[in-house]
Design a protein around this motif. Structure first.
Motif, PDB file in Angstrom:
ATOM      1  N   UNK A   1      39.058  61.655  35.475  1.00  0.00           N
ATOM      2  CA  UNK A   1      40.156  62.250  36.991  1.00  0.00           C
ATOM      3  C   UNK A   1      39.595  62.285  38.223  1.00  0.00           C
ATOM      4  N   UNK A   2      39.866  61.464  39.352  1.00  0.00           N
ATOM      5  CA  UNK A   2      39.719  61.222  40.632  1.00  0.00           C
ATOM      6  C   UNK A   2      40.695  62.440  41.510  1.00  0.00           C
ATOM      7  N   UNK A   3      40.560  62.713  41.841  1.00  0.00           N
ATOM      8  CA  UNK A   3      41.069  63.464  43.624  1.00  0.00           C
ATOM      9  C   UNK A   3      40.291  62.856  44.899  1.00  0.00           C
ATOM     10  N   UNK A   4      41.536  61.841  45.887  1.00  0.00           N
ATOM     11  CA  UNK A   4      41.432  61.748  46.892  1.00  0.00           C
ATOM     12  C   UNK A   4      41.714  62.978  48.056  1.00  0.00           C
TER      13      UNK A   4
ATOM     14  N   UNK B   1      43.498  58.523  39.205  1.00  0.00           N
ATOM     15  CA  UNK B   1      43.843  58.684  40.735  1.00  0.00           C
ATOM     16  C   UNK B   1      45.081  59.842  41.078  1.00  0.00           C
ATOM     17  N   UNK B   2      44.538  60.693  41.838  1.00  0.00           N
ATOM     18  CA  UNK B   2      45.751  61.719  41.922  1.00  0.00           C
ATOM     19  C   UNK B   2      45.448  61.849  43.901  1.00  0.00           C
ATOM     20  N   UNK B   3      46.427  62.213  44.354  1.00  0.00           N
ATOM     21  CA  UNK B   3      45.822  62.684  45.841  1.00  0.00           C
ATOM     22  C   UNK B   3      46.487  63.776  46.500  1.00  0.00           C
TER      23      UNK B   3
ATOM     24  N   UNK C   1      36.932  65.306  37.880  1.00  0.00           N
ATOM     25  CA  UNK C   1      35.865  64.757  37.084  1.00  0.00           C
ATOM     26  C   UNK C   1      34.740  64.071  38.883  1.00  0.00           C
ATOM     27  N   UNK C   2      35.685  63.587  39.812  1.00  0.00           N
ATOM     28  CA  UNK C   2      35.443  63.399  40.993  1.00  0.00           C
ATOM     29  C   UNK C   2      36.374  63.256  42.588  1.00  0.00           C
TER      30      UNK C   2
ATOM     31  N   UNK D   1      32.760  49.555  41.575  1.00  0.00           N
ATOM     32  CA  UNK D   1      31.039  49.087  41.249  1.00  0.00           C
ATOM     33  C   UNK D   1      30.225  50.827  41.947  1.00  0.00           C
ATOM     34  N   UNK D   2      30.946  51.018  42.940  1.00  0.00           N
ATOM     35  CA  UNK D   2      29.980  52.324  43.353  1.00  0.00           C
ATOM     36  C   UNK D   2      30.544  53.967  42.654  1.00  0.00           C
ATOM     37  N   UNK D   3      32.162  53.783  42.447  1.00  0.00           N
ATOM     38  CA  UNK D   3      32.557  54.649  41.459  1.00  0.00           C
ATOM     39  C   UNK D   3      32.088  54.429  39.911  1.00  0.00           C
ATOM     40  N   UNK D   4      32.052  52.854  39.258  1.00  0.00           N
ATOM     41  CA  UNK D   4      31.485  52.963  37.981  1.00  0.00           C
ATOM     42  C   UNK D   4      29.515  53.371  38.007  1.00  0.00           C
ATOM     43  N   UNK D   5      29.048  52.786  38.474  1.00  0.00           N
ATOM     44  CA  UNK D   5      27.654  53.974  38.651  1.00  0.00           C
ATOM     45  C   UNK D   5      27.455  55.451  38.853  1.00  0.00           C
TER      46      UNK D   5
END
Length: 135
Positions: free
Chosen positions: A5-8, A30-32, A49-50, A123-127
Motif C-alpha cells: 500500500x503506497x500513499x502519494x 497506489x492511493x493519492x 506501507x510507504x 527499481x527504487x521502490x522495489x529496493x
C-alpha cells in the motif's frame, strides 16, 4: 502476497498517473492525496506501507506550513507511523533542505521530477520494499 500500500501526496494529477503507470499494478496499490489533511486522514484510517511525497504543494496557505515536510513531520510525531518509509518525488532542489529530510526523517530516497525515469523509479521502490519492509 498482498499488495504493498503506497500513499502519494501529490497535487498534480498528471504525476499521480505517471507514478501509477510506473508501478507494477499486481504488486503495488497506489492511493493519492492532494492535501496534507487528506494524506493524514488516509494514513490514520488505512494501513500504509510507504509514502511518496511531493514537497511543493499548490494549496499552501503558509509556505512553511504546507510543504510535504509538514506531512513528514506529522508522521514522525505519531509512534505507529514513524516507521513508514518515505520517498520524496519533487521538483524541489534545495540541497540543504533535502539533507534536512534525510537526516531528520526516515526519507529513503529523493527523486527529482526533472530526472524521472519510470524503470528507475520502480527499481527504487522495489529496493525499498526488499530492504525496509517486512511483509
Amino acid at each position: 502476497m498482498s499488495k504493498i500500500s503506497i500513499l502519494m501526496l501529490e497535487d498534480d494529477p498528471d504525476w499521480v498517473e505517471i507514478v501509477r503507470n510506473s508501478l507494477n499494478a499486481k504488486k503495488y496499490g497506489l492511493s493519492d492525496a492532494k492535501t496534507i489533511e487528506e494524506a493524514m486522514g488516509f494514513i490514520m484510517e488505512k494501513e500504509c506501507d510507504l509514502a511518496i511525497v511531493d514537497l511543493n504543494l499548490k494549496d499552501k496557505v503558509d509556505y512553511n506550513d504546507r510543504s510535504g515536510y509538514h506531512l513528514i513531520e506529522n508522521l514522525q510525531k505519531i509512534d505507529f507511523l514513524q516507521d513508514i518509509p518515505i520517498i520524496i518525488l519533487s521538483r524541489f532542489d534545495d540541497e540543504g533542505e533535502l539533507r534536512k529530510g534525510f537526516k531528520t526523517f526516515r526519507v529513503y530516497d529523493f527523486i527529482s521530477k526533472s530526472d524521472f525515469l519510470p524503470t528507475k523509479f520502480e527499481k527504487i521502490v522495489d529496493e525499498l520494499v526488499d530492504e525496509e519492509l517486512e511483509l
